[in-house]
Design a protein around this motif. Sequence first.
Motif, PDB file in Angstrom:
ATOM      1  N   GLY A 180      14.753  -3.931  -2.511  1.00 22.25           N
ATOM      2  CA  GLY A 180      13.794  -3.391  -3.511  1.00 22.25           C
ATOM      3  C   GLY A 180      12.341  -3.586  -2.955  1.00 22.25           C
ATOM      4  N   THR A 181      11.501  -3.411  -3.930  1.00 18.60           N
ATOM      5  CA  THR A 181      10.055  -3.692  -3.785  1.00 18.60           C
ATOM      6  C   THR A 181       9.853  -5.144  -3.756  1.00 18.60           C
ATOM      7  OG1 THR A 181       9.696  -1.493  -5.023  1.00 18.60           O
ATOM      8  CG2 THR A 181       7.800  -3.218  -4.729  1.00 18.60           C
ATOM      9  N   VAL A 182      10.341  -5.904  -4.593  1.00 19.55           N
ATOM     10  CA  VAL A 182      10.012  -7.260  -4.751  1.00 19.55           C
ATOM     11  C   VAL A 182      10.363  -7.858  -3.243  1.00 19.55           C
ATOM     12  CG1 VAL A 182      10.748  -9.410  -5.687  1.00 19.55           C
ATOM     13  CG2 VAL A 182      10.522  -7.569  -7.361  1.00 19.55           C
ATOM     14  N   GLY A 183      11.739  -7.462  -2.880  1.00 16.19           N
ATOM     15  CA  GLY A 183      12.024  -8.024  -1.427  1.00 16.19           C
ATOM     16  C   GLY A 183      11.078  -7.586  -0.330  1.00 16.19           C
ATOM     17  N   GLN A 184      10.578  -6.484  -0.492  1.00 14.60           N
ATOM     18  CA  GLN A 184       9.801  -6.077   0.477  1.00 14.60           C
ATOM     19  C   GLN A 184       8.236  -6.857   0.561  1.00 14.60           C
ATOM     20  OE1 GLN A 184      10.605  -3.746   3.220  1.00 14.60           O
ATOM     21  NE2 GLN A 184       8.699  -4.682   3.917  1.00 14.60           N
ATOM     22  N   GLU A 185       7.847  -7.030  -0.717  1.00 11.40           N
ATOM     23  CA  GLU A 185       6.547  -7.838  -0.914  1.00 11.40           C
ATOM     24  C   GLU A 185       6.744  -9.233  -0.427  1.00 11.40           C
ATOM     25  OE1 GLU A 185       5.902  -7.162  -5.100  1.00 11.40           O
ATOM     26  OE2 GLU A 185       4.800  -5.267  -4.583  1.00 11.40           O
ATOM     27  N   LYS A 186       8.138  -9.938  -0.603  1.00 11.77           N
ATOM     28  CA  LYS A 186       8.442 -11.149  -0.221  1.00 11.77           C
ATOM     29  C   LYS A 186       8.522 -11.170   1.532  1.00 11.77           C
ATOM     30  CE  LYS A 186      11.490 -12.881  -3.644  1.00 11.77           C
ATOM     31  NZ  LYS A 186      12.778 -13.350  -3.837  1.00 11.77           N
ATOM     32  N   LEU A 187       8.861 -10.098   2.089  1.00 11.75           N
ATOM     33  CA  LEU A 187       8.453 -10.073   3.536  1.00 11.75           C
ATOM     34  C   LEU A 187       6.933  -9.992   3.836  1.00 11.75           C
ATOM     35  CD1 LEU A 187      11.410  -7.401   4.196  1.00 11.75           C
ATOM     36  CD2 LEU A 187      11.584  -9.885   5.021  1.00 11.75           C
ATOM     37  N   LYS A 188       6.251  -9.140   3.194  1.00  7.97           N
ATOM     38  CA  LYS A 188       4.863  -8.916   3.491  1.00  7.97           C
ATOM     39  C   LYS A 188       4.345 -10.488   3.666  1.00  7.97           C
ATOM     40  CE  LYS A 188       0.553  -6.541   2.586  1.00  7.97           C
ATOM     41  NZ  LYS A 188       0.131  -5.531   1.479  1.00  7.97           N
ATOM     42  N   GLN A 189       4.501 -11.270   2.529  1.00  9.35           N
ATOM     43  CA  GLN A 189       4.011 -12.679   2.407  1.00  9.35           C
ATOM     44  C   GLN A 189       4.645 -13.640   3.474  1.00  9.35           C
ATOM     45  OE1 GLN A 189       4.866 -13.008  -2.028  1.00  9.35           O
ATOM     46  NE2 GLN A 189       2.583 -13.461  -2.263  1.00  9.35           N
ATOM     47  N   SER A 190       5.671 -13.216   3.825  1.00 12.73           N
ATOM     48  CA  SER A 190       6.174 -14.432   5.101  1.00 12.73           C
ATOM     49  C   SER A 190       5.552 -14.287   6.238  1.00 12.73           C
ATOM     50  CB  SER A 190       7.705 -14.000   5.007  1.00 12.73           C
ATOM     51  OG  SER A 190       7.684 -12.752   5.807  1.00 12.73           O
ATOM     52  N   ARG A 191       5.852 -15.822   6.935  1.00 13.04           N
ATOM     53  CA  ARG A 191       5.305 -16.078   8.147  1.00 13.04           C
ATOM     54  C   ARG A 191       6.643 -16.374   9.031  1.00 13.04           C
ATOM     55  NH1 ARG A 191       0.921 -20.395   8.493  1.00 13.04           N
ATOM     56  NH2 ARG A 191       0.788 -19.418  10.727  1.00 13.04           N
ATOM     57  N   VAL A 192       7.069 -15.936  10.055  1.00 10.22           N
ATOM     58  CA  VAL A 192       7.917 -16.304  10.918  1.00 10.22           C
ATOM     59  C   VAL A 192       7.504 -16.692  12.402  1.00 10.22           C
ATOM     60  CG1 VAL A 192      10.352 -15.520  12.104  1.00 10.22           C
ATOM     61  CG2 VAL A 192       9.555 -14.826   9.660  1.00 10.22           C
ATOM     62  N   PHE A 193       8.095 -18.127  12.696  1.00  8.89           N
ATOM     63  CA  PHE A 193       7.783 -18.751  13.785  1.00  8.89           C
ATOM     64  C   PHE A 193       8.937 -18.183  14.824  1.00  8.89           C
ATOM     65  CE2 PHE A 193       7.911 -22.044  17.223  1.00  8.89           C
ATOM     66  CZ  PHE A 193       6.423 -22.098  17.616  1.00  8.89           C
TER      67      PHE A 193
ATOM     68  N   ALA B  49       9.152  -4.706  12.552  1.00  9.82           N
ATOM     69  CA  ALA B  49       9.524  -3.427  12.150  1.00  9.82           C
ATOM     70  C   ALA B  49       9.941  -3.385  10.501  1.00  9.82           C
ATOM     71  CB  ALA B  49      10.592  -2.769  12.941  1.00  9.82           C
ATOM     72  N   ALA B  50      10.465  -4.449  10.210  1.00  5.52           N
ATOM     73  CA  ALA B  50      10.880  -4.947   8.866  1.00  5.52           C
ATOM     74  C   ALA B  50       9.721  -5.133   8.067  1.00  5.52           C
ATOM     75  CB  ALA B  50      11.774  -5.828   8.611  1.00  5.52           C
ATOM     76  N   GLY B  51       8.484  -5.401   8.292  1.00  8.41           N
ATOM     77  CA  GLY B  51       7.479  -5.548   7.789  1.00  8.41           C
ATOM     78  C   GLY B  51       7.083  -7.144   7.355  1.00  8.41           C
ATOM     79  N   VAL B  52       7.635  -8.103   7.920  1.00  5.77           N
ATOM     80  CA  VAL B  52       7.280  -9.444   8.027  1.00  5.77           C
ATOM     81  C   VAL B  52       5.632  -9.655   8.062  1.00  5.77           C
ATOM     82  CG1 VAL B  52       7.293 -11.596   9.257  1.00  5.77           C
ATOM     83  CG2 VAL B  52       9.499 -10.408   8.614  1.00  5.77           C
TER      84      VAL B  52
ATOM     85  N   SER C  70       0.926  -1.270   0.083  1.00  3.11           N
ATOM     86  CA  SER C  70      -0.009  -0.154   0.006  1.00  3.11           C
ATOM     87  C   SER C  70       0.982   1.442  -0.089  1.00  3.11           C
ATOM     88  CB  SER C  70      -0.843   0.016   1.291  1.00  3.11           C
ATOM     89  OG  SER C  70      -0.079   0.197   2.387  1.00  3.11           O
ATOM     90  N   ALA C  71       0.378   2.397  -0.357  1.00  4.14           N
ATOM     91  CA  ALA C  71       1.168   3.651  -0.217  1.00  4.14           C
ATOM     92  C   ALA C  71       1.478   3.924   1.061  1.00  4.14           C
ATOM     93  CB  ALA C  71      -0.042   4.807  -0.527  1.00  4.14           C
ATOM     94  N   GLU C  72       1.005   3.522   2.080  1.00  5.69           N
ATOM     95  CA  GLU C  72       1.517   3.625   3.706  1.00  5.69           C
ATOM     96  C   GLU C  72       2.572   2.762   3.587  1.00  5.69           C
ATOM     97  OE1 GLU C  72       0.049   3.395   8.249  1.00  5.69           O
ATOM     98  OE2 GLU C  72      -1.410   3.079   6.447  1.00  5.69           O
ATOM     99  N   GLU C  73       2.609   1.328   3.351  1.00  8.16           N
ATOM    100  CA  GLU C  73       3.352   0.682   3.469  1.00  8.16           C
ATOM    101  C   GLU C  73       4.717   1.048   2.568  1.00  8.16           C
ATOM    102  OE1 GLU C  73       1.483  -3.709   4.181  1.00  8.16           O
ATOM    103  OE2 GLU C  73       1.326  -2.845   2.348  1.00  8.16           O
ATOM    104  N   ARG C  74       4.560   1.578   1.574  1.00  7.45           N
ATOM    105  CA  ARG C  74       5.779   2.031   0.850  1.00  7.45           C
ATOM    106  C   ARG C  74       6.605   3.281   1.344  1.00  7.45           C
ATOM    107  NH1 ARG C  74       6.054   0.429  -4.540  1.00  7.45           N
ATOM    108  NH2 ARG C  74       4.458  -0.803  -5.233  1.00  7.45           N
TER     109      ARG C  74
END
Length: 253
Positions: free
Chosen positions: A23-36, A53-56, A6-10
């Motif tokens: 980059g944007t691709v990596g940030q989108e990967k973080l957004k899609q990820s799940r960490v235990f 804070a990194a956007g996981v 989103s614009a806010e996330e950017r």
Amino acid sequence: MSACLSAEERERYDRQVRIDEIGTVGQEKLKQSRVFVCGAGGLGSPAAIYLAAAGVGAITLVDPDRVALSNLNRQVLHGDDDIGRPKVDSAKATLGHLAPHVAVKTDSVRVTAANVHHLVDGHDVIIDAVDNPETRYRLNRAALDLNIPFIHGAVNGFEGRIMTIVPGKSTCLRCLYRGPVAAAEALPVIGATPGIIGALQATEAIKVITGIGGLLTDRLLIYDGLKLTWREFTVHKNPHCDHCGRPPERIPS
């Protein structure tokens, strides 16, 4: 979960997106990820904070304990008002205030041989933020079984250790620590030590998720805060390891 930022996330993650390797691709990967994250204490606090804070996109926190006054020199997810509260509850509140875009799931249970696979299944990375060797080995074995990268961390006083395990490609935790399983004990610790190691665990997780950089596989990194030195040791795979020396399907649950 939508991978589109989103614009806010950017704007929020602007300084990260500017990093060429992310980059944007990596940030989108973080957004899609799940960490235990197993443990909401000294290591789990900084690891979870920097992952959020990194956007996981989603973080699962598991810890059976309640906040005690003696935790507060190092467990920065919690404060005085949280004493007596389940750690996962105060941790979720802190992370929600810090990073409202991140979905935080919690479970106030102890990790056992019976539930470990169910708890970690479906995650992209497992963070070892516990002080119990038996639990660490359970997480290591489940990571191998389910092919999930596992980031080990440990602290004692001014010393911290970290190593990353990639199932099928690197040595595992049991290759490193052989012999009888040590009993759990409350070790002394200065709060900055888990802060440093937990932040490094978050860094390794971000690299795993985005597929960038070199990981701490087959290497144990040791930090000495008193001397302010770093040492690195090569860890060799044990062909007779009772965790990774056999095919995953033969590893007992």
